[in-house]
Design a protein around this motif. Structure first.
Motif, PDB file in Angstrom:
ATOM      1  N   SER A 689       1.022  -1.447  -0.094  1.00  0.00           N
ATOM      2  CA  SER A 689      -0.063  -0.090   0.019  1.00  0.00           C
ATOM      3  C   SER A 689       0.856   0.966  -0.012  1.00  0.00           C
ATOM      4  CB  SER A 689      -1.047  -0.002   1.140  1.00  0.00           C
ATOM      5  OG  SER A 689      -1.437   1.183   1.480  1.00  0.00           O
ATOM      6  N   THR A 690       0.416   2.237   0.189  1.00  0.00           N
ATOM      7  CA  THR A 690       1.372   3.683   0.158  1.00  0.00           C
ATOM      8  C   THR A 690       2.035   3.687   1.355  1.00  0.00           C
ATOM      9  OG1 THR A 690      -0.314   5.134   0.811  1.00  0.00           O
ATOM     10  CG2 THR A 690      -0.374   5.012  -1.624  1.00  0.00           C
ATOM     11  N   LEU A 691       3.118   4.667   1.382  1.00  0.00           N
ATOM     12  CA  LEU A 691       3.803   4.560   2.620  1.00  0.00           C
ATOM     13  C   LEU A 691       2.887   5.227   3.614  1.00  0.00           C
ATOM     14  CD1 LEU A 691       7.161   4.725   3.272  1.00  0.00           C
ATOM     15  CD2 LEU A 691       6.471   6.956   3.719  1.00  0.00           C
ATOM     16  N   GLU A 727       3.386   9.175  -0.952  1.00  0.00           N
ATOM     17  CA  GLU A 727       2.252   8.543  -1.662  1.00  0.00           C
ATOM     18  C   GLU A 727       2.906   7.345  -2.517  1.00  0.00           C
ATOM     19  OE1 GLU A 727      -0.991   8.852  -1.718  1.00  0.00           O
ATOM     20  OE2 GLU A 727      -1.255  10.638  -0.559  1.00  0.00           O
ATOM     21  N   THR A 728       4.031   7.262  -2.330  1.00  0.00           N
ATOM     22  CA  THR A 728       4.796   6.261  -3.128  1.00  0.00           C
ATOM     23  C   THR A 728       4.263   4.771  -2.526  1.00  0.00           C
ATOM     24  OG1 THR A 728       6.905   7.609  -3.170  1.00  0.00           O
ATOM     25  CG2 THR A 728       7.089   4.909  -3.687  1.00  0.00           C
ATOM     26  N   ARG A 744      11.861   1.711  10.004  1.00  0.00           N
ATOM     27  CA  ARG A 744      11.260   2.847  10.704  1.00  0.00           C
ATOM     28  C   ARG A 744       9.804   3.217  10.197  1.00  0.00           C
ATOM     29  NH1 ARG A 744      15.010   6.798   8.074  1.00  0.00           N
ATOM     30  NH2 ARG A 744      15.760   5.010   6.751  1.00  0.00           N
ATOM     31  N   VAL A 745       9.176   2.668   9.128  1.00  0.00           N
ATOM     32  CA  VAL A 745       8.010   2.761   8.772  1.00  0.00           C
ATOM     33  C   VAL A 745       7.209   2.140   9.995  1.00  0.00           C
ATOM     34  CG1 VAL A 745       6.274   2.225   7.105  1.00  0.00           C
ATOM     35  CG2 VAL A 745       8.448   3.257   6.288  1.00  0.00           C
ATOM     36  N   SER A 746       7.784   0.890  10.303  1.00  0.00           N
ATOM     37  CA  SER A 746       6.884   0.209  11.206  1.00  0.00           C
ATOM     38  C   SER A 746       7.107   0.542  12.590  1.00  0.00           C
ATOM     39  CB  SER A 746       7.806  -1.292  11.546  1.00  0.00           C
ATOM     40  OG  SER A 746       7.257  -2.170  12.187  1.00  0.00           O
ATOM     41  N   LYS A 895       3.738   4.534  -8.345  1.00  0.00           N
ATOM     42  CA  LYS A 895       3.168   3.230  -8.709  1.00  0.00           C
ATOM     43  C   LYS A 895       4.121   2.137  -9.067  1.00  0.00           C
ATOM     44  CE  LYS A 895      -1.550   3.798  -8.677  1.00  0.00           C
ATOM     45  NZ  LYS A 895      -1.509   4.471  -7.423  1.00  0.00           N
ATOM     46  N   LEU A 896       4.117   0.830  -8.126  1.00  0.00           N
ATOM     47  CA  LEU A 896       4.793  -0.018  -8.344  1.00  0.00           C
ATOM     48  C   LEU A 896       4.317  -1.112  -8.910  1.00  0.00           C
ATOM     49  CD1 LEU A 896       8.097  -0.988  -7.732  1.00  0.00           C
ATOM     50  CD2 LEU A 896       6.885  -2.073  -5.822  1.00  0.00           C
TER      51      LEU A 896
END
Length: 1480
Positions: A689-691, A727-728, A744-746, A895-896
């Protein structure tokens, strides 16, 4: 005649047949018309009204406002009522004034009719108040009234009377009644389904879907064309019903005093494990709650409607043969009036049409029930997956659980369609035998005997097939499990050049699967043989006995063809019954016993006023079977305190947090956590999902707080680097983030959620010293964002310990020391010793700002001077060069993942050709010839039978009957041989094709570059290997077989009908064109709906997969409800495509059966017209073929569209052969000198790399020369290109410019495996595969056990592995989950030691281990790889201070390259890093 002076029944019972039947101009008696024809519709309405009114009372659909339409209905109803009453008054007036007194019936009938009209008008008003838009009950009443009135009207015309008793008002009423109203408050939602608002006629003919079919014919259907699901089919309505019933079942078991009742809560929802834990005493036999019963209670009431339809359809099925008998009698009886023939033809047409409508309605109810059942089971499995205990979770891999969801739910769904055969088959058999006995007498017993013999044969075949299916499922589970792991660890496979070893492992499982399939194919051939030949053998035995027991038994057309028609009806129930029983047994086995261990959340987390966390005498284990992982725990943690948990690798630190979360079995003691919990796992769980969504995690966005969290977690510089900022889109499992970024996101997710208790499992391991310190100060420490919260921090960083309020030291699952920092140091225990060893560097820089013993490299120094660099693994797509290009933050750029797209339009012929080539052209031709041979023999045998029935009778017998019987038998035998042959050849061809296609797909996927795996969701790939391969294995061969069979059946039937009635040649082309148009019209939509359904299926399993990997995080945050909603939405989205496809099937069947019914009726009509010139035998043959034609036509279209929709599987499997591939694995012959590389010299000249053709260079102009045996450290900030350089060395990314030479050989000229197998890497993420430890170290079995043990000894794992019960054969679970992260990292070191190549690359390999283990690894590398060239992407700067040289990268270019001492002397970028790490 008296009825109070008139008896209406006298004339009804004593019907005047000379007037009604034996006449050229038939009519009903006046008496019959005045009573039965008037009373019949009235009786119908008075009987139905009470039930219907009760139904309306309980089903309120809203309120319909009084519209012009309603006013018209009411007015016409009242008009009819007035007409009836005027009729009554007229008859009374006539009685009082007239000379002749009318019979009482003339008063009674109009009175009854008047009351009925009043009732009808009132029912219509009540319907309006209850929101009924179109009523079937009322439509049937008006049709019946109209039909009866029409008969009376015809009589009146013939009697040339002026009185007209057909009310035009009735006719108007029917048309008014057809139109439906919109209820008050009717909401046109987001593309609502038109079904609820459709009229009764539209619903029974499925006309309401025509609009979508037209759209699908004009252009390929898209997602936006799909209707919303009806509310009663949605997950939010269906799943809670099942869960409620299931809970009630469990409560019943509890109440009945069953000791283990509660533990059954989940027993139905997971698959395959049906044993008690070893070492436990088995529980007493208790009654288990029945999932089957819960399903029956939930879906039974709706499903019961189908039983009613089925009974009507079963009875109507026998009307065809009966009318055939009457028609043959009619042809034989030249004195019969010709209107009887037309009457039979009309009756045949009406009955077949009614039968078609009822059968389709039956199927519709079944399929909708099946669809709801699947929704409910998937929803229930998902809900249970979120609460399943760790012990149960570890017994089933993700692959197995996903398979349970897809396959077992599908099994239940398939069974629903046929489950009614349990009672319907015996009913059909009984009816058929009754009619056969009427026709042939006792000779029928011979046929019955053959059938009875066939039943056990079919039953044995069915049971055996099921056992093979179970075996195949097991192999398939193993294969999908392995594929899942390979796709998760594909990068490791490529770096180690292990693709071939794993390809062979998959192929080995696949071969065992194909062996089972081959056995099933032989059985299938026998089964097809019995299915096709059973009716023939039955007919042959019956006819033989019939003509042989008495020579005066004449086989005429009536006996032969009516019997054949009945035998054809018998074939289906006799073959279906054993299959349905075995399916029920199988679903019973899987549905009621094969769902895994119970939920054992025995943790009670009560609120304690004094302490935030409290454990008293806690003993915890991962499952009751295993020894305790944690024992004798006594901890009390006050609110708002910071607790540090330290210990060696595998000492139980993560287990302690799991125990607090309730993820472990509590064997003794009590545990309590006060307030809400947030959890940061050791291996960060990131959603696809996005960051931003990953951080918000379902919470509302509070901008100011969000910014504070992002800055505190040092994510700001990453947001600047990522192409679309926050939004990545983040790929599955966070593929496009580095280890540090994921962690760090976690952490940011946990901080943002703002909970009372924080459980942090080593979140600082993946980040460097400066960022680690920044995060500690800003987030975790005494001045951080969480300063007022209770924090339990597992850590290996010693510098944080002095600031902790409490330190817990864990050794082998027990707390050995506990207290403040000063207290623990003062006790002089093992911890104080450990501190002294590793605190030696503290004196280097005792600056109050960086009192750091946490020897890790700086990560994102955006806080201090901008020139200072930091280090981490770069994002593995091309994010890094976005820093350089400073592109606008456009969400589209971020978008990936590439969603699975549905291909459109017709399936290309090349796909069919690819499948034929995979089978083999010769085998295909042989199959085709055998098919044609079988059908020719079948046609000729039936033609021969018609000739036999037309043989003249001499002295009461047929003289040539023995010769006729012999030829008939011989033709049957040749049919049998051909059937067996083609069945076997198509099945074997199918297996050859699936072997070939699977091998090529596996090879194509493994040959794909890493970028392909980063773009493609693993769910899509798994779906290809599971669902699409399953279609190719089992579905396509049988569909092709049925398609060929039904096509040749249709052609044969048309030929026979044309021979009998050449007049039909006028009609058949017209009906053929209509048929062809309907078929093409349908296939366009059906094919696209199937594709949309297939594409929307993958996300269900991808999301489920993701959920299973993050259950502990989801549970800790209490986000289960949100994930359940997301899963429900995905299931509903899938059903949105599935529902129109089942309705489209019904739409098609109704129309095709109508075409078939027309052919039957025309065949009968022309036979009636030409009865003078037609022999009974040929007519019987023609109509019995015509009766089969309807089913064959429908089946042909179903099969042709199924061939098209299922051959899409071949298209999707072949898709990957056209994607981009890596370079060749090996060059033949190899140009490499033996033992290369012998020195390990690396010469990089002008190297430039880019991730995609359309992106800038990620690395440019790197020119360095590394000599034999040098140790080189590589450092630099995020996106500097460190990992890109490593990926370039292994050719994971090919060089865009420049060259890399190893020992003088240009690596671009080598095969990938020649290169990768001769250099070694210890990657950042330690990936293990399920299998033995030995397999994980040496998949090719290239090394001896001694070498393996030696490698384990050097990697400090020998004592651990020796202590395991199976030693080297110890089974690692999926992803190595039964080993700690540190142990996995040491195993990766052991792999490197085994290969011992001249070049070793370490990619931040010691991130997850404690200081002591890190030291052990470093010393091992120094001693064992002394003469090797070592490249290290440094994480702890102290580990490279003694290296020969250090390469500093900045923005993809070389900034500095020299020895550490020279670089420090130059006081450049490296000096600043070393200073920040406290090393200078």
């Amino acid at each position: 005649m008296i009825f109070f002076g008139f008896n209406p029944f006298s004339s009804f019972l004593y019907q005047d047949w000379n007037r009604t039947w034996h006449t050229a101009n038939p009519d009903l008696t006046q008496c019959f018309q005045n009573t039965v024809l008037v009373w019949l519709p009235c009786l119908y309405l008075w009987m139905c009204a009470p039930i219907y009114l009760i139904y309306l009372r309980s089903h309120d659909h809203g309120y319909i406002c009084m519209s012009h339409l309603n006013k018209a209905k009411t007015a016409v109803g009242l008009l009819l009522w007035i007409i009836c009453w005027s009729d009554v008054f007229y008859s009374f007036w006539e009685r009082s004034h007239g000379t002749s007194v009318p019979a009482l019936v003339h008063h009674v009938s109009p009175t009854l009719l008047g009351l009925t009209m009043l009732l009808a008008t009132l029912v219509i008003q009540y319907e309006r108040m209850k929101g009924v838009q179109s009523s079937g009950v009322m439509l049937m009443y008006w049709l019946l009234a109209l039909l009866c009135a029409t008969v009376a009207f015809r009589s009146k015309i013939f009697q040339a009377l002026d009185q007209v008793s057909l009310n035009p008002a009735q006719l108007n009423y029917i048309w008014i009644n057809r139109v439906q109203n919109k209820p008050y408050g009717y909401v046109n939602g987001l593309n609502p389904c038109p079904e609820p608002g459709a009229s009764f006629l539209s619903r029974i003919t499925f006309w309401w879907i025509t609009r979508m079919m037209v759209t699908g014919y004009k252009r390929p259907l898209e997602d936006k064309d799909l209707w919303s699901l009806n509310s009663e089919d949605r997950s939010q309505r269906v799943v809670p019903q099942l869960v409620r019933r299931w809970n009630t079942e469990c409560q019943k078991i509890k109440r009945s005093g069953a000791q283990y009742g509660r533990e059954c809560y989940c027993k139905k929802i997971y698959r395959h494990v049906q044993h008690c834990y070893p070492g436990e005493t088995p529980p007493p036999k208790t009654k288990e709650p029945s999932l089957f019963w819960a399903l029956c209670l939930t879906f039974g009431p709706y499903f019961l409607i189908s039983c009613l339809y089925k009974i009507i359809q079963d009875v109507l099925m026998f009307v065809g043969p009966e009318i055939l008998r009457l028609l043959i009698c009619f042809v034989n009886d030249s004195s019969a009036p010709s209107w009887q023939g037309y009457f039979y033809t009309a009756l045949l047409f009406i009955c077949t049409c009614v039968q078609s409508l009822i059968l389709q309605k039956y199927f519709h109810v079944c399929f909708v029930s099946g669809m709801r059942l699947r929704t409910a089971i998937i929803g229930a499995v998902y809900r249970k997956a979120l609460v399943i205990s760790s012990a149960a979770r570890r017994t089933s891999t993700v692959g197995e659980i996903v398979n349970l969801m897809s396959v077992d739910a599908q099994r239940f769904m398939d069974l629903i369609t046929y489950i009614n055969m349990i009672w319907s088959a015996p009913l059909q058999v009984a009816l058929a035998l009754y009619f056969l006995w009427q026709n042939l007498g006792p000779s029928v017993l011979a046929g019955v005997a053959v059938m009875v013999l066939m039943v056990p044969i079919n039953a044995v075949i069915a049971m055996k097939t099921k056992t093979y299916q179970v075996a195949q499922m097991k192999s398939k589970d193993n294969r999908i499990k392995l594929m899942n792991e390979m796709l998760n660890g594909i990068k490791v496979l490529k770096l180690y050049a292990w693709e071939l070893a794993f390809k062979d492992k998959v192929s080995e499982i696949r071969e065992s699967e194909l062996r089972v399939l081959k056995k099933a194919a032989y059985l299938g051939a026998v089964s097809t043989f019995t299915w096709i030949c059973a009716p023939f053998l039955v007919a042959l035995s019956t006819f033989s006995v019939f003509v042989l027991i008495d020579e005066h038994n004449v086989l005429d057309a009536q006996k032969a063809f009516v019997s054949l028609a009945l035998f054809n009806i018998l074939r289906f129930p006799l073959n279906m019954l054993p299959m349905v029983i075995s399916s029920m047994v199988q679903v019973g086995v899987f549905g009621t016993h094969s769902l895994t261990h119970s939920l054992t959340h025995s943790l009670t987390l009560s609120c304690l006023p004094t302490h935030s966390i409290s454990i008293v005498d806690g003993v915890f284990s991962w499952s009751r079977a295993e020894p305790p992982a944690l024992s004798r725990l006594n901890v009390c943690i006050p609110e708002g305190s910071l607790v540090a948990v330290v210990g060696h690798v595998g000492s139980g630190k993560s287990s302690l947090l799991s125990a607090l979360l309730g993820e472990m079995e509590k064997l003794e003691g009590s545990v309590a956590v006060k307030g809400s919990v947030a959890y940061v796992s050791q291996q960060a769980w990131i959603q696809n999902s996005t960051l931003k969504d990953n951080i918000l995690f379902g919470q509302e966005r509070r901008e100011a707080w969000y910014q504070r969290v992002v800055e505190a977690c040092a994510l700001q510089p990453d947001l600047e680097i990522l192409p679309a900022g926050d939004e990545t889109e983040i790929g599955e499992k966070g593929v496009n983030l580095s280890g540090g970024q994921k962690q760090r996101v976690s952490l940011a997710r946990a901080v943002y959620c703002d909970r009372a208790v924080y459980l942090l499992d080593d979140p600082l391991s993946a980040v460097d010293a400066h960022v680690g310190k920044h995060i500690f100060d800003q987030v975790i420490g005494p001045q951080g964002l969480l300063k007022d919260k209770t924090r339990v921090l597992v850590t290996h960083g010693l510098s944080y310990l002095p600031q902790a309020d409490l330190i817990l030291v864990l050794v082998e699952g027990q707390i050995t020391e506990m207290g403040s920092y000063q207290h623990v140091v003062a006790t002089q225990g093992a911890f104080a010793e450990f501190l002294r060893t590793y605190a030696a560097v503290e004196q280097t820089d005792n600056n109050s700002e960086t009192g750091t013993l946490h020897f890790r490299l700086t990560y994102a120094l955006w806080l201090s001077s901008p020139g200072v660099s930091s280090v981490s693994k770069l994002p593995q797509t091309a994010e890094e060069n976005k820093v350089l290009s400073k592109k606008a933050k456009d969400p589209e750029v971020g978008k990936l993942m590439e969603a699975d797209k549905a291909s459109t339009g017709q399936v290309k012929l090349s796909v069919f050709w690819a499948y034929l080539k995979a089978i083999g052209v010769l085998l295909s031709c042989i199959s085709l010839l055998l098919f044609i041979g079988h059908h020719m023999a079948s046609l000729f045998s039936n033609y021969w039978l018609s000739l036999w029935t037309d043989d003249p009778v001499v002295n009461g017998t047929q003289p040539d009957r023995m010769m006729r019987l012999g030829v008939y038998g011989a033709l049957g035998l040749s049919q049998g041989v051909a059937v067996f042959g083609y069945s076997l050849s198509t099945s074997i061809g199918g297996i050859l094709a699936s072997r070939c296609l699977h091998q090529s797909m596996l090879y194509d996927v493994l040959r794909s570059p890493m970028s392909f795996f980063e773009r493609t969701p693993s769910g899509n790939l798994v779906n290809r290997f599971a669902k699409e391969m399953d279609t190719i294995d089992s579905v396509i061969p049988s569909i092709i077989k049925m398609f060929m069979g039904s096509m040749l059946n249709v052609l044969g039937a048309c030929v026979i009908i044309l021979i009998a009635t050449p007049l039909l040649a006028i009609i058949i082309p017209v009906l053929g064109l209509l048929y062809f148009f309907v078929q093409r019209f349908y296939v366009a939509s059906s094919r696209q709906l199937k594709r949309l359904e297939s594409v929307s299926r993958s996300p269900i399993y991808t999301h489920f997969n993701e959920t299973l990997l993050g259950t502990s995080v989801i549970r800790a945050f209490g986000e289960q409800e949100r994930f359940i909603r997301e899963s429900d939405q995905r299931v509903d989205h899938n059903q949105k495509a599935y529902y129109p496809s089942i309705v489209a099937n019904r739409w098609l069947a109704v129309r095709l059966e109508f075409v078939g019914n027309c052919i039957v009726s025309f065949a009968a009509l022309f036979a009636v017209i030409a009865r003078e010139s037609l022999s009974p035998g040929i007519m019987g043959l023609s109509i019995s073929y015509a009766l089969q034609l309807t089913a064959s036509l429908t089946w042909l279209v179903r099969m042709s569209s199924d061939v098209e929709t299922n051959i899409v599987a071949v298209e999707r499997v072949k898709e990957y052969s056209d994607t981009e591939k890596e370079a060749e694995w090996k060059h033949e012959p190899s140009s490499l000198p033996p033992g290369w590389p012998t020195d390990g010299c690396i010469d990089i000249r002008g190297l430039g790399l880019r991730y995609r053709h359309d992106l800038d260079l990620a690395i440019r102009n790197i020119t360095i020369n590394i000599n034999k045996g040098e140790k080189v450290g590589i450092v630099g900030r995020t996106g500097a290109g460190k990992s890109s350089l490593m990926l370039g060395l292994f050719r994971i990314i090919e060089a865009a410019e420049g060259h890399i030479f190893i020992d003088g050989v240009d690596i671009a000229q080598l095969g990938l495996h020649e290169l990768r197998s001769r250099i070694t890497i210890i990657p950042q993420d330690p990936v293990l595969f399920s299998g033995s430890l030995r397999m994980n170290l040496d998949p090719f079995d290239s090394y001896s056990d001694e070498a393996v043990w030696r490698a384990l000894e050097y990697s400090h794992l020998k004592s651990f592995v020796s202590g395991l019960p199976n030693k080297l054969n110890h089974e690692c679970s999926e992803g190595g989950e039964n080993l700690s992260v540190g142990q996995r990292q040491l195993l990766c070191l052991a792999r490197a030691l085994l290969r011992k190549t001249k070049i070793l690359v370490l990619d931040e390999a010691t991130a997850a281990v404690d200081m002591e283990t890190d030291n052990l690894i470093q010393s091992t590398i120094r001693s064992q790889f002394e003469d090797c060239t070592v490249l290290t992407i440094a994480h702890r700067l102290n580990t490279i201070m003694d290296y020969t040289r250090v390469l500093v990268l900045d923005k993809g270019e070389m900034a500095e390259f020299d020895s550490p001492s020279n670089l420090i002397a130059q006081r450049g970028a490296f000096y600043k890093m070393a200073k920040d790490a406290g090393l200078v």
